[in-house]
Design an enzyme around this catalytic site. Structure first.
Site, mmCIF file in Angstrom:
data_model
loop_
_atom_site.group_PDB
_atom_site.id
_atom_site.type_symbol
_atom_site.label_atom_id
_atom_site.label_comp_id
_atom_site.label_asym_id
_atom_site.label_seq_id
_atom_site.Cartn_x
_atom_site.Cartn_y
_atom_site.Cartn_z
ATOM 1 N N GLU A 151 34.536 23.761 45.393
ATOM 2 C CA GLU A 151 35.557 24.319 44.515
ATOM 3 C C GLU A 151 36.799 23.445 44.440
ATOM 4 O O GLU A 151 37.243 22.865 45.436
ATOM 5 C CB GLU A 151 35.968 25.718 44.994
ATOM 6 N N GLU A 179 29.268 36.130 36.758
ATOM 7 C CA GLU A 179 29.163 35.554 38.095
ATOM 8 C C GLU A 179 30.323 36.093 38.914
ATOM 9 O O GLU A 179 31.489 35.960 38.510
ATOM 10 C CB GLU A 179 29.223 34.029 38.053
#
Length: 335
Positions: free
Chosen positions: A62, A51
């Site tokens: 995040e 990824e």
């Protein structure tokens, strides 16, 4: 090959009787050159899929490690277009010079011809130098590879990021350029299924998978919506929180993985909350893949802070995690 590369990888791993190890890195953290070194080393370190995050200024899903990684990448000048160029180089394709490259759709005009690029973070100076009073520039000489890089044609690469970047680029232009670069799939954290059809239409034309997220709050009715027009695999978020903020618990994750697998008919990768080889192995016993991001990003950040080349540390951590995933389903030896 695009999404066919994802399907082939999971089919091969199923035949081997093991889960995949998926490694996440942020494009441009701390530099494009360092990211390329890491990308090229990840398959040998044991990553089955990669990824590759593209940085965004407001990464809402995040935790601090990846937030800081995105900030470092943006300061260094990383863009979605340059992220695609990293994938091209990983595949062994020639990089694209300014003006002839991707992102030429109506929503993404070419970059100005006069661009002041950020100073590379890896420079061959005998002593450390500094971009500012607080930000060191890596000074360790980077050795050229022993053999010329001929490209990786088998490891699936999934881009992961936020919709604004893709929308600004232009769906059609992005899908075309991503496929041309060798991107196999796309995870867009903030694009709900109800708004995704125009993007999926563009990706489908070029054979790029849209991989959706399922969460602990996704009930059976919602899973049916998530599964529609999803391909490659489903990414199950193991905790109710941001990346790197908690720890995945295989006892609670196992029934969720079974529900997602039944609803989608696709492999299920589990991410968020996997930092150690022990956690990765536990998840690999119940899921089709274990995704690790923040732990690898942290290794790179520590190397950057120490004015070291991040690739060796990131790849060593990836190798330990990959080995744990590979051993997770192996029969226990009886004395």
């Amino acid at each position: 090959m695009t999404k066919a590369r994802i399907d082939a990888k999971f089919a091969a791993l199923k035949a081997e009787g093991r889960a995949a190890f998926i490694a996440y890195v942020m494009a441009g953290d701390p530099s494009a050159e360092a990211t390329l070194d890491i990308l090229r080393g990840l398959p040998a370190a044991g990553a089955d899929l990669i990824e590759l995050g593209f940085p965004f200024s407001d990464p809402m899903a995040e935790g601090l490690p990846i937030q800081h990684a995105a900030q470092r990448a943006l300061v260094g000048g990383m863009t979605l277009r340059k992220t695609l160029d990293l994938v091209r180089q990983f595949r062994g394709l020639p990089g694209l010079s300014k003006g002839e490259g991707p992102g030429m759709g109506v929503n993404a005009p070419p970059e100005p011809t006069q661009v002041h690029e950020a100073e590379p973070l890896l420079t061959p100076h005998a002593e450390p130098i500094f971009k500012s009073h607080t930000e060191p520039v890596l000074s360790k000489d980077r050795q050229p590879p022993a053999q010329p890089w001929t490209g990786d044609a088998t490891t699936p690469v999934i881009l992961m990021g936020y919709l604004n970047n893709v929308l600004s680029y232009g769906y059609d232009a992005f899908a075309r350029d991503a496929a041309d670069a060798g991107v196999d799939g796309l995870i867009v954290v903030d694009c709900p299924p109800e708004e995704a059809d125009p993007l999926v239409d563009a990706l489908d034309i070029h054979g790029v998978a849209l991989i959706r997220l399922a969460t602990p709050t996704s009930d059976d009715a919602r899973l049916k919506v998530i599964a529609r027009r999803t391909s490659g695999f489903v990414y199950y978020v193991s905790i109710a929180g941001v990346t790197g903020a908690g720890e995945a618990d295989e006892v609670s994750v196992a029934p969720a993985v079974a529900r997602v697998r039944a609803a989608s008919g696709l492999p299920v990768a589990v991410g968020f909350g996997i930092k150690t080889p022990e956690r990765a192995a536990a998840i690999a016993r119940i899921a089709d893949a274990a995704v690790v991001g923040s732990a690898l990003v942290d290794e790179g950040a520590q190397a950057f802070a120490a004015n070291e080349d991040p690739a060796p540390r990131v790849l060593a951590r990836a190798k330990a995690l990959a080995e744990a995933v590979r051993r997770a389903r192996a029969p226990s030896k009886v004395d």
